[in-house]
Enzyme design. Structure first.
Site, PDB file in Angstrom:
ATOM      1  N   LYS A   1     -31.644  31.107 -29.980  1.00 45.62           N
ATOM      2  CA  LYS A   1     -30.670  30.315 -29.223  1.00 45.62           C
ATOM      3  C   LYS A   1     -29.451  29.938 -30.093  1.00 45.62           C
ATOM      4  O   LYS A   1     -29.495  30.067 -31.328  1.00 45.62           O
ATOM      5  CB  LYS A   1     -31.366  29.070 -28.673  1.00 45.62           C
ATOM      6  CG  LYS A   1     -32.449  29.396 -27.613  1.00 45.62           C
ATOM      7  CD  LYS A   1     -33.009  28.119 -26.992  1.00 45.62           C
ATOM      8  CE  LYS A   1     -34.041  28.428 -25.920  1.00 45.62           C
ATOM      9  NZ  LYS A   1     -34.541  27.189 -25.263  1.00 45.62           N
TER      10      LYS A   1
ATOM     11  N   TYR B   1     -32.178  31.364 -16.217  1.00 46.68           N
ATOM     12  CA  TYR B   1     -32.998  30.153 -16.108  1.00 46.68           C
ATOM     13  C   TYR B   1     -33.117  29.660 -14.661  1.00 46.68           C
ATOM     14  O   TYR B   1     -33.358  28.468 -14.427  1.00 46.68           O
ATOM     15  CB  TYR B   1     -32.427  29.055 -17.001  1.00 46.68           C
ATOM     16  CG  TYR B   1     -32.840  29.181 -18.465  1.00 46.68           C
ATOM     17  CD1 TYR B   1     -34.185  29.103 -18.843  1.00 46.68           C
ATOM     18  CD2 TYR B   1     -31.894  29.360 -19.462  1.00 46.68           C
ATOM     19  CE1 TYR B   1     -34.564  29.213 -20.177  1.00 46.68           C
ATOM     20  CE2 TYR B   1     -32.271  29.461 -20.808  1.00 46.68           C
ATOM     21  CZ  TYR B   1     -33.609  29.384 -21.151  1.00 46.68           C
ATOM     22  OH  TYR B   1     -33.991  29.477 -22.469  1.00 46.68           O
TER      23      TYR B   1
ATOM     24  N   ASN C   1     -33.697  24.005 -29.145  1.00 44.00           N
ATOM     25  CA  ASN C   1     -35.017  24.273 -29.734  1.00 44.00           C
ATOM     26  C   ASN C   1     -35.194  25.691 -30.273  1.00 44.00           C
ATOM     27  O   ASN C   1     -36.300  26.240 -30.269  1.00 44.00           O
ATOM     28  CB  ASN C   1     -36.126  23.873 -28.753  1.00 44.00           C
ATOM     29  CG  ASN C   1     -36.064  24.651 -27.459  1.00 44.00           C
ATOM     30  OD1 ASN C   1     -35.196  25.503 -27.283  1.00 44.00           O
ATOM     31  ND2 ASN C   1     -36.996  24.376 -26.569  1.00 44.00           N
TER      32      ASN C   1
ATOM     33  N   HIS D   1     -36.260  31.122 -27.413  1.00 41.96           N
ATOM     34  CA  HIS D   1     -36.889  31.301 -26.098  1.00 41.96           C
ATOM     35  C   HIS D   1     -37.941  32.383 -26.232  1.00 41.96           C
ATOM     36  O   HIS D   1     -37.769  33.330 -26.998  1.00 41.96           O
ATOM     37  CB  HIS D   1     -35.850  31.748 -25.055  1.00 41.96           C
ATOM     38  CG  HIS D   1     -36.479  32.286 -23.800  1.00 41.96           C
ATOM     39  ND1 HIS D   1     -36.898  31.469 -22.777  1.00 41.96           N
ATOM     40  CD2 HIS D   1     -36.834  33.552 -23.438  1.00 41.96           C
ATOM     41  CE1 HIS D   1     -37.453  32.211 -21.827  1.00 41.96           C
ATOM     42  NE2 HIS D   1     -37.425  33.476 -22.210  1.00 41.96           N
TER      43      HIS D   1
ATOM     44  N   GLU E   1     -37.523  39.580 -17.664  1.00 40.26           N
ATOM     45  CA  GLU E   1     -36.519  39.133 -18.636  1.00 40.26           C
ATOM     46  C   GLU E   1     -35.998  40.286 -19.494  1.00 40.26           C
ATOM     47  O   GLU E   1     -34.819  40.320 -19.845  1.00 40.26           O
ATOM     48  CB  GLU E   1     -37.111  38.029 -19.511  1.00 40.26           C
ATOM     49  CG  GLU E   1     -37.364  36.746 -18.719  1.00 40.26           C
ATOM     50  CD  GLU E   1     -37.990  35.627 -19.548  1.00 40.26           C
ATOM     51  OE1 GLU E   1     -38.232  34.554 -18.974  1.00 40.26           O
ATOM     52  OE2 GLU E   1     -38.240  35.828 -20.759  1.00 40.26           O
TER      53      GLU E   1
HETATM   54  P1  IDP Z   1     -40.076  26.895 -23.088  1.00 40.13           P
HETATM   55  O1  IDP Z   1     -38.723  27.312 -23.636  1.00 40.13           O
HETATM   56  O2  IDP Z   1     -40.963  26.332 -24.171  1.00 40.13           O
HETATM   57  O3  IDP Z   1     -40.726  27.974 -22.274  1.00 40.13           O
HETATM   58  P2  IDP Z   1     -39.440  25.599 -20.555  1.00 40.13           P
HETATM   59  O4  IDP Z   1     -40.242  24.513 -19.942  1.00 40.13           O
HETATM   60  O5  IDP Z   1     -39.523  26.960 -19.934  1.00 40.13           O
HETATM   61  O6  IDP Z   1     -39.804  25.655 -22.119  1.00 40.13           O
HETATM   62  O7  IDP Z   1     -37.932  25.113 -20.556  1.00 40.13           O
HETATM   63  C1  IDP Z   1     -36.874  26.003 -20.823  1.00 40.13           C
HETATM   64  C2  IDP Z   1     -35.909  25.348 -21.771  1.00 40.13           C
HETATM   65  O8  IDP Z   1     -35.290  24.238 -21.126  1.00 40.13           O
HETATM   66  C3  IDP Z   1     -36.536  24.744 -23.032  1.00 40.13           C
HETATM   67  O9  IDP Z   1     -36.734  25.678 -24.055  1.00 40.13           O
HETATM   68  C4  IDP Z   1     -35.510  23.700 -23.415  1.00 40.13           C
HETATM   69  O10 IDP Z   1     -34.401  24.300 -24.084  1.00 40.13           O
HETATM   70  C5  IDP Z   1     -35.067  23.200 -22.059  1.00 40.13           C
HETATM   71  N1  IDP Z   1     -35.851  22.020 -21.668  1.00 40.13           N
HETATM   72  C6  IDP Z   1     -37.101  21.981 -21.200  1.00 40.13           C
HETATM   73  N2  IDP Z   1     -37.509  20.713 -20.936  1.00 40.13           N
HETATM   74  C7  IDP Z   1     -36.457  19.937 -21.232  1.00 40.13           C
HETATM   75  C8  IDP Z   1     -36.240  18.534 -21.170  1.00 40.13           C
HETATM   76  O11 IDP Z   1     -37.092  17.748 -20.776  1.00 40.13           O
HETATM   77  N3  IDP Z   1     -35.017  18.113 -21.575  1.00 40.13           N
HETATM   78  C9  IDP Z   1     -34.030  18.948 -22.009  1.00 40.13           C
HETATM   79  N4  IDP Z   1     -34.204  20.286 -22.089  1.00 40.13           N
HETATM   80  C10 IDP Z   1     -35.397  20.769 -21.709  1.00 40.13           C
HETATM   81 MG    MG Z   2     -40.168  28.844 -20.465  1.00 39.67          MG
END
Ligand code: IDP
Ligand code: MG
Length: 137
Positions: free
Chosen positions: A9, A49, A112, A115, A126
């Site tokens: 990212k 997304y 974070n 992905h 994807e």
């Molecule tokens: P993942 O990336 O671990 O699969 P997902 O639940 O699919 O997590 O969420 C996609 C992305 O959305 C996350 O990687 C993060 O960047 C963002 N995200 C998820 N939950 C939150 C939140 O509660 N606050 C802000 N961003 C979030």
């Molecule tokens: Mg995810």
């Protein structure tokens, strides 16, 4: 043999740790089957997304994912989907296990670092979103 989609990212790409993250994959028997660096448009990020469209963080997520260049990769290997998720660590870096990519390189739940596809089915969707047949040869 499985394939999964990985994205480094904008936060991690900007921090100059692309090579360090790729090393985690290669050191754990995942091969880079395809790779490119690009900048997502708002439309790209929104489509990618789309499953999170109704979530409160969707707008911020799109904004973040379009804030800089990303590196998109296809990782290949045994149990690639689960192995990549394990190497990534929990979505919230504060909850990610020691030694995982997110624990070591990520700052926050939004920024974070990586992905990874969450299932074999989504991996195929994807991968097709980003790579043509020719790039996967
Ligand atoms: P993942 O990336 O671990 O699969 P997902 O639940 O699919 O997590 O969420 C996609 C992305 O959305 C996350 O990687 C993060 O960047 C963002 N995200 C998820 N939950 C939150 C939140 O509660 N606050 C802000 N961003 C979030
Ligand atoms: Mg995810």
């Amino acid at each position: 043999m499985e394939q999964t989609l990985s994205i480094i990212k904008p936060d991690a790409a900007a921090k100059n740790v692309i090579g360090k993250i790729i090393d985690r994959f290669e050191s754990n028997n995942l091969k880079i089957a395809a790779i490119k660096k690009l900048k997502l448009s708002e439309e790209d990020a929104g489509k990618f997304y789309a499953v999170h469209k109704e979530r409160p963080f969707f707008k911020d997520l799109v904004k973040f994912m379009t804030s800089g260049a990303v590196v998109v990769m296809v990782l290949e290997g045994e149990n690639a989907v689960a192995k990549n998720r394990e190497l990534m660590g929990a979505t919230n870096p504060k909850e990610a296990k020691k030694g995982t990519i997110r624990a070591d390189f990520a700052e926050s739940i939004d920024a974070n670092a990586v992905h990874g596809s969450d299932s074999l089915e989504n991996a195929a969707i994807e991968i097709a979103f980003f790579f043509s047949k020719r790039e996967l040869a």
